[in-house]
Design a protein around this motif. Structure first.
Motif, PDB file in Angstrom:
ATOM      1  N   LYS A 103       0.837  -1.204   0.000  1.00 47.00           N
ATOM      2  CA  LYS A 103       0.000   0.000   0.000  1.00 47.00           C
ATOM      3  C   LYS A 103       0.869   1.251   0.000  1.00 47.00           C
ATOM      4  O   LYS A 103       0.529   2.236  -0.653  1.00 47.00           O
ATOM      5  CB  LYS A 103      -0.937  -0.022   1.199  1.00 47.00           C
ATOM      6  N   LEU A 104       1.997   1.215   0.719  1.00 44.59           N
ATOM      7  CA  LEU A 104       2.929   2.350   0.673  1.00 44.59           C
ATOM      8  C   LEU A 104       3.400   2.583  -0.761  1.00 44.59           C
ATOM      9  O   LEU A 104       3.388   3.716  -1.251  1.00 44.59           O
ATOM     10  CB  LEU A 104       4.160   2.083   1.546  1.00 44.59           C
ATOM     11  N   ASN A 105       3.816   1.500  -1.416  1.00 44.53           N
ATOM     12  CA  ASN A 105       4.296   1.608  -2.792  1.00 44.53           C
ATOM     13  C   ASN A 105       3.201   2.108  -3.731  1.00 44.53           C
ATOM     14  O   ASN A 105       3.451   2.947  -4.596  1.00 44.53           O
ATOM     15  CB  ASN A 105       4.840   0.261  -3.280  1.00 44.53           C
ATOM     16  N   LYS A 106       1.984   1.608  -3.539  1.00 43.82           N
ATOM     17  CA  LYS A 106       0.851   2.012  -4.379  1.00 43.82           C
ATOM     18  C   LYS A 106       0.597   3.517  -4.263  1.00 43.82           C
ATOM     19  O   LYS A 106       0.292   4.180  -5.239  1.00 43.82           O
ATOM     20  CB  LYS A 106      -0.402   1.237  -3.971  1.00 43.82           C
ATOM     21  N   HIS A 107       0.756   4.051  -3.051  1.00 44.05           N
ATOM     22  CA  HIS A 107       0.534   5.478  -2.825  1.00 44.05           C
ATOM     23  C   HIS A 107       1.809   6.313  -2.961  1.00 44.05           C
ATOM     24  O   HIS A 107       1.826   7.498  -2.641  1.00 44.05           O
ATOM     25  CB  HIS A 107      -0.098   5.690  -1.443  1.00 44.05           C
ATOM     26  N   LYS A 108       2.874   5.650  -3.415  1.00 47.70           N
ATOM     27  CA  LYS A 108       4.169   6.314  -3.650  1.00 47.70           C
ATOM     28  C   LYS A 108       4.692   7.008  -2.391  1.00 47.70           C
ATOM     29  O   LYS A 108       5.235   8.120  -2.447  1.00 47.70           O
ATOM     30  CB  LYS A 108       4.074   7.280  -4.822  1.00 47.70           C
ATOM     31  N   ILE A 109       4.545   6.312  -1.259  1.00 44.38           N
ATOM     32  CA  ILE A 109       5.072   6.799   0.014  1.00 44.38           C
ATOM     33  C   ILE A 109       6.408   6.108   0.239  1.00 44.38           C
ATOM     34  O   ILE A 109       6.487   4.887   0.205  1.00 44.38           O
ATOM     35  CB  ILE A 109       4.117   6.482   1.191  1.00 44.38           C
ATOM     36  N   LYS A 110       7.443   6.903   0.445  1.00 47.79           N
ATOM     37  CA  LYS A 110       8.791   6.359   0.616  1.00 47.79           C
ATOM     38  C   LYS A 110       9.106   6.189   2.097  1.00 47.79           C
ATOM     39  O   LYS A 110       8.806   7.073   2.908  1.00 47.79           O
ATOM     40  CB  LYS A 110       9.808   7.304  -0.017  1.00 47.79           C
ATOM     41  N   ILE A 111       9.719   5.060   2.452  1.00 46.07           N
ATOM     42  CA  ILE A 111      10.198   4.855   3.817  1.00 46.07           C
ATOM     43  C   ILE A 111      11.591   5.467   3.915  1.00 46.07           C
ATOM     44  O   ILE A 111      12.465   5.163   3.105  1.00 46.07           O
ATOM     45  CB  ILE A 111      10.259   3.360   4.180  1.00 46.07           C
ATOM     46  N   VAL A 112      11.778   6.332   4.900  1.00 45.75           N
ATOM     47  CA  VAL A 112      13.066   6.989   5.114  1.00 45.75           C
ATOM     48  C   VAL A 112      13.765   6.277   6.266  1.00 45.75           C
ATOM     49  O   VAL A 112      13.239   6.213   7.375  1.00 45.75           O
ATOM     50  CB  VAL A 112      12.882   8.489   5.432  1.00 45.75           C
ATOM     51  N   SER A 113      14.933   5.755   5.997  1.00 46.89           N
ATOM     52  CA  SER A 113      15.685   5.013   7.016  1.00 46.89           C
ATOM     53  C   SER A 113      16.356   5.970   7.997  1.00 46.89           C
ATOM     54  O   SER A 113      16.485   7.169   7.739  1.00 46.89           O
ATOM     55  CB  SER A 113      16.747   4.138   6.350  1.00 46.89           C
ATOM     56  N   GLU A 114      16.806   5.407   9.101  1.00 46.09           N
ATOM     57  CA  GLU A 114      17.538   6.213  10.091  1.00 46.09           C
ATOM     58  C   GLU A 114      18.808   6.805   9.481  1.00 46.09           C
ATOM     59  O   GLU A 114      19.168   7.944   9.770  1.00 46.09           O
ATOM     60  CB  GLU A 114      17.882   5.356  11.309  1.00 46.09           C
ATOM     61  N   ASN A 115      19.481   6.025   8.641  1.00 43.26           N
ATOM     62  CA  ASN A 115      20.705   6.525   8.000  1.00 43.26           C
ATOM     63  C   ASN A 115      20.419   7.745   7.130  1.00 43.26           C
ATOM     64  O   ASN A 115      21.189   8.696   7.108  1.00 43.26           O
ATOM     65  CB  ASN A 115      21.372   5.429   7.165  1.00 43.26           C
ATOM     66  N   GLU A 116      19.300   7.699   6.393  1.00 41.66           N
ATOM     67  CA  GLU A 116      18.941   8.849   5.563  1.00 41.66           C
ATOM     68  C   GLU A 116      18.627  10.065   6.429  1.00 41.66           C
ATOM     69  O   GLU A 116      18.965  11.192   6.079  1.00 41.66           O
ATOM     70  CB  GLU A 116      17.746   8.509   4.675  1.00 41.66           C
ATOM     71  N   LEU A 117      17.985   9.841   7.572  1.00 46.45           N
ATOM     72  CA  LEU A 117      17.678  10.944   8.481  1.00 46.45           C
ATOM     73  C   LEU A 117      18.950  11.541   9.059  1.00 46.45           C
ATOM     74  O   LEU A 117      19.059  12.757   9.211  1.00 46.45           O
ATOM     75  CB  LEU A 117      16.761  10.479   9.614  1.00 46.45           C
ATOM     76  N   LEU A 118      19.922  10.684   9.373  1.00 46.16           N
ATOM     77  CA  LEU A 118      21.191  11.180   9.899  1.00 46.16           C
ATOM     78  C   LEU A 118      21.914  12.042   8.868  1.00 46.16           C
ATOM     79  O   LEU A 118      22.533  13.042   9.207  1.00 46.16           O
ATOM     80  CB  LEU A 118      22.080  10.020  10.343  1.00 46.16           C
ATOM     81  N   LYS A 119      21.804  11.651   7.608  1.00 45.27           N
ATOM     82  CA  LYS A 119      22.420  12.446   6.544  1.00 45.27           C
ATOM     83  C   LYS A 119      21.782  13.828   6.458  1.00 45.27           C
ATOM     84  O   LYS A 119      22.416  14.794   6.075  1.00 45.27           O
ATOM     85  CB  LYS A 119      22.291  11.743   5.194  1.00 45.27           C
ATOM     86  N   PHE A 120      20.486  13.907   6.825  1.00 45.94           N
ATOM     87  CA  PHE A 120      19.806  15.193   6.784  1.00 45.94           C
ATOM     88  C   PHE A 120      20.436  16.176   7.762  1.00 45.94           C
ATOM     89  O   PHE A 120      20.416  17.376   7.545  1.00 45.94           O
ATOM     90  CB  PHE A 120      18.316  15.026   7.102  1.00 45.94           C
ATOM     91  N   GLY A 121      21.019  15.657   8.839  1.00 47.50           N
ATOM     92  CA  GLY A 121      21.691  16.502   9.818  1.00 47.50           C
ATOM     93  C   GLY A 121      22.848  17.284   9.221  1.00 47.50           C
ATOM     94  O   GLY A 121      23.259  18.314   9.740  1.00 47.50           O
ATOM     95  N   ASP A 122      23.388  16.798   8.098  1.00 51.84           N
ATOM     96  CA  ASP A 122      24.431  17.529   7.392  1.00 51.84           C
ATOM     97  C   ASP A 122      23.764  18.758   6.764  1.00 51.84           C
ATOM     98  O   ASP A 122      22.834  18.632   5.980  1.00 51.84           O
ATOM     99  CB  ASP A 122      25.029  16.617   6.311  1.00 51.84           C
TER     100      ASP A 122
END
Length: 185
Positions: A103-122
């Motif tokens: 259902k996530l894929n059908k609605h084009k909702i992306k799961i953001v991992s903890e690693n991706e969130l940590l990169k946002f801190g940059d």
């Protein structure tokens, strides 16, 4: 004597199988209802990404964030639960939650991992723009809901973006006509 032993074994096997089916249906029902309220919330907030849902229960998260806050007692009151064993059961069923990835894929909702969130801190502009490109409508962070025994009331906590705002106690939802409605306090 041998015949009685065989009958006893058959009855024991039937009992064991029927208990297992009941447990599976309870887990399936929890995941179905949890996905319902999660996807309804994603739809309402119009977020394009979801953070990884924690494996810990809402109570474990609350205890880690604020050990002096007795969230379990608040839950008992919010869900009209009388005993500790009943609230423990309602809390523990959330451990088996399965997010509906299709259902996530059908609605084009992306799961953001903890690693991706940590990169946002940059704070580099390039990484920020990349993040915004991947999640243009924002990100929602969700904790697994806790339902009453009839799945008609839920305590459900979520936040969007990178907000530190926390509502205490967590909001209560009630199932009305197939939709989850936040109960006014």
């Amino acid at each position: 004597m041998k015949r009685e032993l065989i009958i006893f074994q058959i009855i024991t096997m039937i009992f064991a199988v029927s208990c297992k089916k009941s447990e599976v249906s309870t887990i399936d029902k929890y995941s179905l209802k949890a996905n319902d309220i999660i996807f309804q919330t994603i739809e309402q907030t119009k977020c394009s990404c979801i953070g990884n849902i924690p494996t810990e229960t809402m109570v474990e998260i609350s205890n880690a964030e604020n050990p002096s806050y007795d969230f379990k007692t608040v839950l008992k009151k919010q869900l009209n639960v009388k005993s500790d064993s009943e609230i423990d059961s309602l809390i523990n069923i959330s451990r088996n939650f399965k997010l509906n990835i299709q259902k996530l894929n059908k609605h084009k909702i992306k799961i953001v991992s903890e690693n991706e969130l940590l990169k946002f801190g940059d704070t580099s502009v390039t990484k920020y723009k990349r993040f915004i490109k991947n999640c243009p409508k924002g990100i929602i962070f969700i904790q697994k809901p806790i339902f009453d025994k009839n799945y008609e009331k839920a305590v459900f906590d979520y936040s969007s973006g990178f907000s530190c705002v926390k509502i205490l106690p967590s909001p209560i939802y009630k199932l009305e006509n197939g939709k989850w409605k936040r109960i006014k306090k």
